[in-house]
Design a protein around this motif. Structure first.
Motif, PDB file in Angstrom:
ATOM      1  N   SER A  92      64.995   6.485  -2.259  1.00 24.12           N
ATOM      2  CA  SER A  92      66.120   6.961  -3.062  1.00 24.12           C
ATOM      3  C   SER A  92      66.694   5.819  -3.889  1.00 24.12           C
ATOM      4  CB  SER A  92      67.205   7.584  -2.174  1.00 24.12           C
ATOM      5  OG  SER A  92      67.771   6.630  -1.298  1.00 24.12           O
ATOM      6  N   ARG A  93      66.676   4.612  -3.336  1.00 21.16           N
ATOM      7  CA  ARG A  93      67.142   3.450  -4.090  1.00 21.16           C
ATOM      8  C   ARG A  93      66.266   3.199  -5.318  1.00 21.16           C
ATOM      9  NH1 ARG A  93      70.630  -1.421  -3.277  1.00 21.16           N
ATOM     10  NH2 ARG A  93      72.466  -0.192  -2.822  1.00 21.16           N
ATOM     11  N   GLY A  94      64.968   3.408  -5.169  1.00 21.97           N
ATOM     12  CA  GLY A  94      64.082   3.220  -6.308  1.00 21.97           C
ATOM     13  C   GLY A  94      64.427   4.173  -7.445  1.00 21.97           C
ATOM     14  N   ILE A  95      64.718   5.422  -7.094  1.00 21.95           N
ATOM     15  CA  ILE A  95      65.104   6.415  -8.107  1.00 21.95           C
ATOM     16  C   ILE A  95      66.435   6.034  -8.744  1.00 21.95           C
ATOM     17  CG2 ILE A  95      65.759   8.835  -8.464  1.00 21.95           C
ATOM     18  CD1 ILE A  95      63.824   9.495  -6.101  1.00 21.95           C
ATOM     19  N   MET A  96      67.389   5.625  -7.925  1.00 19.25           N
ATOM     20  CA  MET A  96      68.698   5.257  -8.446  1.00 19.25           C
ATOM     21  C   MET A  96      68.632   4.011  -9.329  1.00 19.25           C
ATOM     22  SD  MET A  96      71.004   6.019  -5.042  1.00 19.25           S
ATOM     23  CE  MET A  96      72.559   5.509  -5.783  1.00 19.25           C
ATOM     24  N   ASN A  97      67.822   3.038  -8.921  1.00 22.63           N
ATOM     25  CA  ASN A  97      67.667   1.837  -9.741  1.00 22.63           C
ATOM     26  C   ASN A  97      67.056   2.176 -11.096  1.00 22.63           C
ATOM     27  OD1 ASN A  97      68.756  -0.024  -7.925  1.00 22.63           O
ATOM     28  ND2 ASN A  97      66.795  -0.395  -6.924  1.00 22.63           N
ATOM     29  N   GLY A  98      66.063   3.069 -11.079  1.00 26.32           N
ATOM     30  CA  GLY A  98      65.442   3.474 -12.340  1.00 26.32           C
ATOM     31  C   GLY A  98      66.433   4.175 -13.261  1.00 26.32           C
ATOM     32  N   LEU A  99      67.271   5.044 -12.679  1.00 28.78           N
ATOM     33  CA  LEU A  99      68.280   5.738 -13.471  1.00 28.78           C
ATOM     34  C   LEU A  99      69.307   4.750 -14.022  1.00 28.78           C
ATOM     35  CD1 LEU A  99      69.579   8.358 -14.508  1.00 28.78           C
ATOM     36  CD2 LEU A  99      70.758   8.532 -12.296  1.00 28.78           C
ATOM     37  N   ARG A 100      69.732   3.817 -13.192  1.00 27.74           N
ATOM     38  CA  ARG A 100      70.689   2.796 -13.641  1.00 27.74           C
ATOM     39  C   ARG A 100      70.161   2.033 -14.851  1.00 27.74           C
ATOM     40  NH1 ARG A 100      70.364  -2.029  -9.916  1.00 27.74           N
ATOM     41  NH2 ARG A 100      68.403  -2.063 -11.074  1.00 27.74           N
ATOM     42  N   ASP A 101      68.880   1.643 -14.789  1.00 25.82           N
ATOM     43  CA  ASP A 101      68.290   0.896 -15.894  1.00 25.82           C
ATOM     44  C   ASP A 101      68.130   1.765 -17.142  1.00 25.82           C
ATOM     45  OD1 ASP A 101      68.157  -1.235 -14.159  1.00 25.82           O
ATOM     46  OD2 ASP A 101      66.033  -0.952 -13.671  1.00 25.82           O
ATOM     47  N   ILE A 107      75.391   3.773 -10.653  1.00 29.47           N
ATOM     48  CA  ILE A 107      74.941   5.062 -10.121  1.00 29.47           C
ATOM     49  C   ILE A 107      75.458   5.233  -8.690  1.00 29.47           C
ATOM     50  CG2 ILE A 107      72.948   6.527  -9.644  1.00 29.47           C
ATOM     51  CD1 ILE A 107      73.300   5.777 -12.619  1.00 29.47           C
ATOM     52  N   TYR A 108      75.900   6.446  -8.371  1.00 26.77           N
ATOM     53  CA  TYR A 108      76.489   6.740  -7.066  1.00 26.77           C
ATOM     54  C   TYR A 108      75.791   7.951  -6.436  1.00 26.77           C
ATOM     55  CZ  TYR A 108      80.226   4.233  -9.505  1.00 26.77           C
ATOM     56  OH  TYR A 108      80.939   3.326 -10.245  1.00 26.77           O
ATOM     57  N   LEU A 109      75.493   7.858  -5.141  1.00 26.09           N
ATOM     58  CA  LEU A 109      74.977   8.995  -4.386  1.00 26.09           C
ATOM     59  C   LEU A 109      75.988   9.308  -3.292  1.00 26.09           C
ATOM     60  CD1 LEU A 109      72.659  10.996  -3.769  1.00 26.09           C
ATOM     61  CD2 LEU A 109      71.689   9.245  -2.257  1.00 26.09           C
ATOM     62  N   SER A 110      76.397  10.557  -3.203  1.00 26.82           N
ATOM     63  CA  SER A 110      77.384  10.953  -2.201  1.00 26.82           C
ATOM     64  C   SER A 110      76.956  12.260  -1.549  1.00 26.82           C
ATOM     65  CB  SER A 110      78.769  11.116  -2.843  1.00 26.82           C
ATOM     66  OG  SER A 110      78.701  12.054  -3.902  1.00 26.82           O
ATOM     67  N   ARG A 111      77.612  12.590  -0.441  1.00 30.73           N
ATOM     68  CA  ARG A 111      77.261  13.839   0.244  1.00 30.73           C
ATOM     69  C   ARG A 111      78.457  14.391   1.010  1.00 30.73           C
ATOM     70  NH1 ARG A 111      73.608  12.344   5.602  1.00 30.73           N
ATOM     71  NH2 ARG A 111      75.093  10.919   6.575  1.00 30.73           N
ATOM     72  N   PHE A 112      78.330  15.662   1.412  1.00 30.51           N
ATOM     73  CA  PHE A 112      79.331  16.352   2.216  1.00 30.51           C
ATOM     74  C   PHE A 112      78.819  16.395   3.645  1.00 30.51           C
ATOM     75  CE2 PHE A 112      81.405  20.263   3.830  1.00 30.51           C
ATOM     76  CZ  PHE A 112      82.733  19.943   3.554  1.00 30.51           C
ATOM     77  N   THR A 113      79.568  15.820   4.576  1.00 35.94           N
ATOM     78  CA  THR A 113      79.123  15.799   5.967  1.00 35.94           C
ATOM     79  C   THR A 113      80.328  15.863   6.893  1.00 35.94           C
ATOM     80  OG1 THR A 113      77.884  14.513   7.631  1.00 35.94           O
ATOM     81  CG2 THR A 113      79.062  13.259   5.955  1.00 35.94           C
ATOM     82  N   ASP A 114      80.241  16.710   7.905  1.00 38.37           N
ATOM     83  CA  ASP A 114      81.325  16.882   8.888  1.00 38.37           C
ATOM     84  C   ASP A 114      82.664  17.167   8.215  1.00 38.37           C
ATOM     85  OD1 ASP A 114      79.567  16.418  11.008  1.00 38.37           O
ATOM     86  OD2 ASP A 114      79.866  14.254  10.905  1.00 38.37           O
ATOM     87  N   GLY A 115      82.620  17.964   7.146  1.00 34.26           N
ATOM     88  CA  GLY A 115      83.844  18.372   6.485  1.00 34.26           C
ATOM     89  C   GLY A 115      84.444  17.352   5.542  1.00 34.26           C
ATOM     90  N   GLU A 116      83.743  16.234   5.325  1.00 36.59           N
ATOM     91  CA  GLU A 116      84.269  15.180   4.464  1.00 36.59           C
ATOM     92  C   GLU A 116      83.245  14.792   3.397  1.00 36.59           C
ATOM     93  OE1 GLU A 116      87.317  14.206   4.553  1.00 36.59           O
ATOM     94  OE2 GLU A 116      87.891  15.193   6.412  1.00 36.59           O
ATOM     95  N   ILE A 117      83.734  14.176   2.322  1.00 39.11           N
ATOM     96  CA  ILE A 117      82.875  13.666   1.258  1.00 39.11           C
ATOM     97  C   ILE A 117      82.751  12.159   1.449  1.00 39.11           C
ATOM     98  CG2 ILE A 117      82.700  13.276  -1.239  1.00 39.11           C
ATOM     99  CD1 ILE A 117      84.279  15.956  -1.554  1.00 39.11           C
ATOM    100  N   ASP A 124      74.329  -0.982  -8.997  1.00 35.63           N
ATOM    101  CA  ASP A 124      74.880  -1.439 -10.264  1.00 35.63           C
ATOM    102  C   ASP A 124      74.346  -2.830 -10.557  1.00 35.63           C
ATOM    103  OD1 ASP A 124      76.206  -3.000  -8.406  1.00 35.63           O
ATOM    104  OD2 ASP A 124      78.213  -2.564  -9.144  1.00 35.63           O
ATOM    105  N   THR A 125      74.809  -3.425 -11.622  1.00 34.42           N
ATOM    106  CA  THR A 125      74.458  -4.800 -11.988  1.00 34.42           C
ATOM    107  C   THR A 125      75.714  -5.446 -12.548  1.00 34.42           C
ATOM    108  OG1 THR A 125      73.893  -4.406 -14.316  1.00 34.42           O
ATOM    109  CG2 THR A 125      72.156  -3.992 -12.677  1.00 34.42           C
ATOM    110  N   PRO A 126      75.697  -6.767 -12.730  1.00 35.55           N
ATOM    111  CA  PRO A 126      76.865  -7.408 -13.346  1.00 35.55           C
ATOM    112  C   PRO A 126      77.203  -6.839 -14.721  1.00 35.55           C
ATOM    113  CG  PRO A 126      75.466  -9.055 -12.328  1.00 35.55           C
ATOM    114  CD  PRO A 126      74.713  -7.758 -12.262  1.00 35.55           C
ATOM    115  N   LEU A 127      76.199  -6.338 -15.441  1.00 33.57           N
ATOM    116  CA  LEU A 127      76.439  -5.773 -16.762  1.00 33.57           C
ATOM    117  C   LEU A 127      76.844  -4.304 -16.703  1.00 33.57           C
ATOM    118  CD1 LEU A 127      73.491  -7.384 -18.790  1.00 33.57           C
ATOM    119  CD2 LEU A 127      75.886  -8.117 -18.683  1.00 33.57           C
TER     120      LEU A 127
END
Length: 260
Positions: A92-101, A107-117, A124-127
């Protein structure tokens, strides 16, 4: 695996070096997020100096990879041939890194679990710096694009329960505080959500759903509000790139691999 004696070891203690390396690999492999060297040292009970030496050796052999915010398993590790939490993280990091570039944004990945987000991962990068998540998700998810996207994907009763348990706190002058207005926005578009400086002044965020049979989540990007138009990338183009990456992530998260 190539190993070297760590600091303070006598010649002939190869088994000790291997044991330390395996302990570090087990620690990284069982984590759901990248781990810093200090975190690994604490978890394994090794000194920080020893941990750095072991990580340097493992990174040289590609058994681990040093990301900007910690270490993950690398392509040489045999676990990447099988399904595991660490495999999911690495792919998943590989996909996110590719999207960031591609979009030049955090880029942020989040989820809903146990009633919370919750935020699962950020790249990200310094730029392309990430938004400072100065308010925890329990009190601030409603003001984020990924929080709104997850809520829009939920069953109506679960969505109402979440809002009842989490008051819509005003984080900036742009935060939506009316439950009726908030629900109306969620119902208008369930495939792409935005926040315009609602969580942090100066940032615009866009999110799309990431879902599997056991995962309700969102993939999002953030860009400085003043630079979105100047970059030449339209909102639709950002959304298109997010949807393509989200489709790949759904495969990885749902099946443990990124292709047939």
């Amino acid at each position: 695996m190539h190993t070297m004696a760590t600091e303070g070891e006598k010649p002939g203690t190869l088994l000790t070096s291997v044991g330390r390396a395996l302990t570090v690999l087990d620690c990284i492999g069982s984590a759901s997020r990248p781990l810093s060297a200090k975190s690994i040292a604490r978890a394994t009970g090794q000194s920080l100096g020893t941990t750095y030496n072991v990580l340097r050796t493992l990174a040289h052999s590609n058994y681990v990879v040093a990301e900007r915010d910690g270490f993950v398993l690398g392509p040489a590790h045999p676990a990447l041939a099988a399904g595991s939490q660490a495999v999911t993280l690495a792919r998943s990091r590989g996909i996110m890194n590719g999207l960031r570039d591609e979009v030049r944004a955090a880029i942020y990945l989040s989820r809903f679990t146990d009633g919370e987000i919750e935020v699962v991962d950020i790249v990200d990068t310094p730029l392309t710096p990430r938004v400072d998540l100065w308010v925890g998700m329990q009190d601030g998810a409603h003001a984020t694009a990924f929080g709104k996207q997850i809520l829009a994907s939920l069953d109506a009763n679960i969505r109402l329960d979440y809002i009842a348990r989490h008051p819509l706190a005003e984080l900036t002058p742009y935060t939506i505080r009316s439950p009726r207005e908030f629900l109306r926005e969620l119902e208008q578009n369930s495939t792409t959500m935005m926040d315009h400086q609602e969580y942090a002044l100066g940032f615009t965020c866009i999110a799309v759903p990431v879902s599997t049979s056991s995962w309700i989540g969102a993939l999002a990007l953030s860009v400085p509000s003043g630079e979105r138009d100047a970059s030449g990338t339209s909102r639709a183009e950002y959304a298109k790139a997010l949807h393509e990456a989200a489709g790949q992530l759904s495969l990885v998260l749902g099946t443990g691999h990124d292709g047939p």
